[in-house]
Design a protein around this motif. Structure first.
Motif, short mmCIF file in Angstrom:
data_model
loop_
_atom_site.label_atom_id
_atom_site.label_comp_id
_atom_site.label_asym_id
_atom_site.label_seq_id
_atom_site.Cartn_x
_atom_site.Cartn_y
_atom_site.Cartn_z
N VAL A 32 0.41 -1.36 0.20
CA VAL A 32 0.20 0.25 0.05
C VAL A 32 0.90 1.62 0.00
CG1 VAL A 32 -1.18 1.46 1.34
CG2 VAL A 32 -2.09 -1.23 0.42
N ALA A 33 1.82 1.13 0.73
CA ALA A 33 2.65 2.31 0.88
C ALA A 33 3.64 2.50 0.23
CB ALA A 33 3.40 2.45 1.92
N ARG A 34 3.98 1.87 -0.97
CA ARG A 34 4.60 2.03 -1.64
C ARG A 34 5.32 3.30 -2.86
NH1 ARG A 34 4.49 -3.15 -6.03
NH2 ARG A 34 3.76 -3.70 -4.97
N PRO A 35 4.02 3.88 -2.99
CA PRO A 35 4.36 5.20 -3.60
C PRO A 35 5.08 6.13 -2.33
CG PRO A 35 1.87 4.80 -4.28
CD PRO A 35 2.66 3.52 -3.00
N TRP A 36 4.40 5.88 -1.47
CA TRP A 36 5.30 7.10 0.00
C TRP A 36 6.82 6.93 0.01
CZ3 TRP A 36 0.27 5.30 0.43
CH2 TRP A 36 -0.91 6.36 -0.21
N LEU A 37 7.00 5.80 -0.39
CA LEU A 37 8.20 5.20 0.37
C LEU A 37 9.19 5.35 0.12
CD1 LEU A 37 7.26 1.30 0.95
CD2 LEU A 37 6.95 3.69 1.95
N GLY A 38 10.47 5.97 0.73
CA GLY A 38 11.79 5.97 0.27
C GLY A 38 12.76 4.62 0.59
N PRO A 39 13.60 4.45 0.72
CA PRO A 39 14.53 3.51 1.85
C PRO A 39 14.35 2.41 2.42
CG PRO A 39 15.78 5.05 2.03
CD PRO A 39 14.47 5.87 1.61
N VAL A 40 14.44 0.97 1.89
CA VAL A 40 13.01 -0.33 3.26
C VAL A 40 14.48 -0.65 3.34
CG1 VAL A 40 12.10 -2.15 2.98
CG2 VAL A 40 11.28 0.15 1.96
N VAL A 41 15.29 -0.30 4.78
CA VAL A 41 16.68 -1.05 4.98
C VAL A 41 16.62 -1.97 5.91
CG1 VAL A 41 18.10 1.13 3.57
CG2 VAL A 41 17.58 1.18 6.28
N LEU A 42 17.55 -2.83 6.69
CA LEU A 42 17.75 -3.59 7.06
C LEU A 42 19.66 -3.50 7.62
CD1 LEU A 42 18.78 -6.72 7.16
CD2 LEU A 42 16.37 -6.49 6.76
N ASP A 43 19.83 -3.49 8.89
CA ASP A 43 21.17 -3.72 9.35
C ASP A 43 21.53 -5.29 9.26
OD1 ASP A 43 23.30 -4.21 10.62
OD2 ASP A 43 23.22 -3.28 12.36
N PRO A 44 22.28 -5.57 8.51
CA PRO A 44 22.62 -7.27 8.42
C PRO A 44 23.63 -8.17 9.34
CG PRO A 44 24.22 -6.07 6.81
CD PRO A 44 22.96 -4.94 8.06
N VAL A 45 23.89 -6.95 9.72
CA VAL A 45 25.03 -7.59 11.39
C VAL A 45 24.39 -8.64 12.04
CG1 VAL A 45 27.15 -7.42 12.49
CG2 VAL A 45 26.85 -6.39 10.37
N GLU A 46 24.76 -9.51 12.45
CA GLU A 46 23.97 -9.97 13.78
C GLU A 46 22.39 -10.69 13.65
OE1 GLU A 46 24.89 -8.40 17.62
OE2 GLU A 46 26.27 -8.05 16.65
N LEU A 47 22.45 -10.63 12.35
CA LEU A 47 21.22 -11.00 12.26
C LEU A 47 20.74 -12.61 12.90
CD1 LEU A 47 20.47 -11.23 8.44
CD2 LEU A 47 19.37 -9.88 9.76
N ARG A 48 19.17 -12.52 13.51
CA ARG A 48 18.67 -13.28 14.62
C ARG A 48 17.52 -14.09 14.87
NH1 ARG A 48 15.81 -13.29 20.00
NH2 ARG A 48 16.88 -10.96 19.77
N LEU A 49 17.18 -15.21 14.45
CA LEU A 49 15.55 -15.39 13.77
C LEU A 49 14.97 -15.62 15.44
CD1 LEU A 49 14.24 -16.97 12.08
CD2 LEU A 49 14.28 -18.97 13.10
N PRO A 50 14.15 -14.79 15.75
CA PRO A 50 13.81 -14.25 17.14
C PRO A 50 12.44 -16.18 16.46
CG PRO A 50 12.87 -12.58 15.88
CD PRO A 50 13.30 -13.70 14.88
#
Length: 166
Positions: A32-50
């Motif tokens: 839904v928000a695609r027209p409003w969105l800028g960067p979609v990011v995450l920190d790829p260090v220390e990913l942990r499965l909840p």
């Protein structure tokens, strides 16, 4: 010109009956928000499965392993996801809740729409117009918007000269 009122919505996986509900809500938001969105990011260090992730556990572990196997060049700060690509959206939705920090920014300003911190805190900050479109899309799919989200009160942002003051 006054800024739109913004509603804060808590979105930790633990608040949902099933993690899939939180993922589905984030997937709808990205669509839904695609027209409003800028960067979609995450920190790829220390990913942990909840612990809350149960359904796609092996797939998400595979994504994490793939990212961890990539060579790192210098200090990695963030990984950008293309929301136009359906697979990238799916990956982001699951990995966001595995990250130390994941953020969805607005296109026009450096306003945050969604953020996960330390795999445990997740929040949406939605201006009224985007919130209305989002809630309509969730309900159009036959899903219920969480009751506390419907009851949340929007607040007007402080003027820029008062931000940072209490």
């Amino acid at each position: 010109m006054a800024e739109e009122a913004v509603t804060t919505l808590r979105a930790e996986l633990a608040r949902f009956e099933r993690a899939d509900e939180g993922f589905a809500l984030l997937e709808v938001f990205l669509e839904v928000a695609r027209p409003w969105l800028g960067p979609v990011v995450l920190d790829p260090v220390e990913l942990r499965l909840p612990d809350e992730i149960t359904h796609d556990r092996q797939l998400v572990l595979g994504l994490i392993d793939g990212i961890e196997a990539e060579p790192r060049q210098g200090r990695v700060v963030e990984r950008v996801f293309d929301v136009e690509d359906a697979q990238a959206r799916w990956d982001y939705v699951r990995l966001a809740y595995c990250a130390q920090q994941a953020t969805i920014w607005s296109a026009k300003r450096r306003t945050t729409y969604f953020e996960v911190m330390h795999q445990s805190r997740a929040t949406y900050w939605l201006p009224d117009s985007l919130k209305a479109a989002y809630f309509d899309a969730v309900q159009a799919r036959g899903w219920a918007v969480p009751a506390d989200w419907l009851e949340a009160v929007a607040k007007r942002p402080k003027p820029w000269w008062k931000r940072g003051r209490r």
